[in-house]
Scaffold this active site. Structure first.
Site, PDB file in Angstrom:
ATOM      1  N   ARG A   1      76.125  54.290  29.791  1.00 34.81           N
ATOM      2  CA  ARG A   1      75.724  53.110  28.910  1.00 34.81           C
ATOM      3  C   ARG A   1      74.908  52.083  29.322  1.00 34.81           C
ATOM      4  O   ARG A   1      75.453  51.514  30.486  1.00 34.81           O
ATOM      5  CB  ARG A   1      77.203  52.551  28.139  1.00 34.81           C
ATOM      6  CG  ARG A   1      76.739  51.290  27.069  1.00 34.81           C
ATOM      7  CD  ARG A   1      76.457  51.683  25.725  1.00 34.81           C
ATOM      8  NE  ARG A   1      75.907  50.540  25.070  1.00 34.81           N
ATOM      9  CZ  ARG A   1      76.989  49.971  24.154  1.00 34.81           C
ATOM     10  NH1 ARG A   1      77.925  50.585  23.875  1.00 34.81           N
ATOM     11  NH2 ARG A   1      76.417  48.946  23.320  1.00 34.81           N
TER      12      ARG A   1
ATOM     13  N   ASP B   1      79.381  54.363  22.475  1.00 35.37           N
ATOM     14  CA  ASP B   1      79.889  53.031  22.394  1.00 35.37           C
ATOM     15  C   ASP B   1      81.240  53.536  21.906  1.00 35.37           C
ATOM     16  O   ASP B   1      81.654  54.427  21.136  1.00 35.37           O
ATOM     17  CB  ASP B   1      79.266  52.459  20.996  1.00 35.37           C
ATOM     18  CG  ASP B   1      79.757  51.299  20.740  1.00 35.37           C
ATOM     19  OD1 ASP B   1      80.091  50.277  21.637  1.00 35.37           O
ATOM     20  OD2 ASP B   1      79.542  50.692  19.474  1.00 35.37           O
TER      21      ASP B   1
ATOM     22  N   ARG C   1      72.293  53.807  21.800  1.00 36.10           N
ATOM     23  CA  ARG C   1      73.216  53.863  23.053  1.00 36.10           C
ATOM     24  C   ARG C   1      73.865  55.280  23.106  1.00 36.10           C
ATOM     25  O   ARG C   1      73.896  56.076  22.018  1.00 36.10           O
ATOM     26  CB  ARG C   1      74.453  52.686  22.719  1.00 36.10           C
ATOM     27  CG  ARG C   1      75.570  53.103  21.528  1.00 36.10           C
ATOM     28  CD  ARG C   1      75.368  52.578  20.274  1.00 36.10           C
ATOM     29  NE  ARG C   1      74.645  51.345  19.975  1.00 36.10           N
ATOM     30  CZ  ARG C   1      75.229  50.146  19.766  1.00 36.10           C
ATOM     31  NH1 ARG C   1      76.784  50.329  19.519  1.00 36.10           N
ATOM     32  NH2 ARG C   1      74.637  49.013  19.749  1.00 36.10           N
TER      33      ARG C   1
ATOM     34  N   ASP D   1      84.477  51.223  20.717  1.00 36.77           N
ATOM     35  CA  ASP D   1      84.919  49.830  20.147  1.00 36.77           C
ATOM     36  C   ASP D   1      86.552  50.194  19.975  1.00 36.77           C
ATOM     37  O   ASP D   1      86.968  51.023  19.214  1.00 36.77           O
ATOM     38  CB  ASP D   1      84.380  49.556  18.826  1.00 36.77           C
ATOM     39  CG  ASP D   1      82.838  49.157  19.013  1.00 36.77           C
ATOM     40  OD1 ASP D   1      82.512  48.702  20.016  1.00 36.77           O
ATOM     41  OD2 ASP D   1      82.075  49.408  17.948  1.00 36.77           O
TER      42      ASP D   1
END
Length: 158
Positions: free
Chosen positions: A83, A95, A92, A97
């Site tokens: 990344r 990711d 991307r 989160d």
């Protein structure tokens, strides 16, 4: 151990391999046990819409890490998988989160928990509802929050 929920996304390269790689890295991390993983979902881009479609998934983990420790692990895994942060909401390779962390409310310059946009994003709630429909975030369940959104364009990948 504490239950936490993560959202995964990729829209560059072999998206499915990136999501699988992220889960493998999480499972190999001391202090983290992966307890559930949603299917992958093909989703349209959000925010910056001039980019390729995403593959998204959700993961439930049990962890001994603090919320900030978990964030650091997620950022480290993103970096290990290639990344590079170039623009907000841009393409991307991966990711990860932190969406929610049981019993924690955090709001600082590094981390906001629950994730500030979780209840506004169908691409997050659809996979999360698969593994934790009764999880309460912001006073409503994932299922209830999802019922208020339009999930059109989101397709489960078999």
């Amino acid at each position: 151990m504490t239950r936490a929920y993560l959202g995964l996304g990729s829209n560059i390269g072999d998206k499915a391999a990136m999501l699988a790689g992220a889960v493998e890295h999480l499972a190999a991390t001391p202090g983290i046990r992966v307890v559930a993983r949603s299917a992958d979902y093909r989703t349209p881009p959000w925010g910056d819409t001039d980019q390729d479609w995403f593959l998204n998934a959700a993961v439930a983990i049990d962890t001994e890490l603090t919320p900030h420790g978990l964030l650091e692990v997620c950022l480290s895994i993103e970096a290990a998988l290639g990344r590079v942060r170039e623009r907000r909401w841009g393409p991307r390779v991966i990711d990860i989160d932190v969406l929610a962390y049981e019993g924690a409310q955090v709001s600082d310059e590094r981390l906001v928990l629950p994730h500030r946009f979780v209840r506004e994003r169908a691409f997050v709630l659809v996979p999360l509802a698969e593994i934790a429909p009764d999880l309460v975030i912001g006073g409503e369940t994932v299922r209830e929050a999802l019922a208020k959104l339009d999930p059109s364009g989101i397709e489960r990948v078999e």
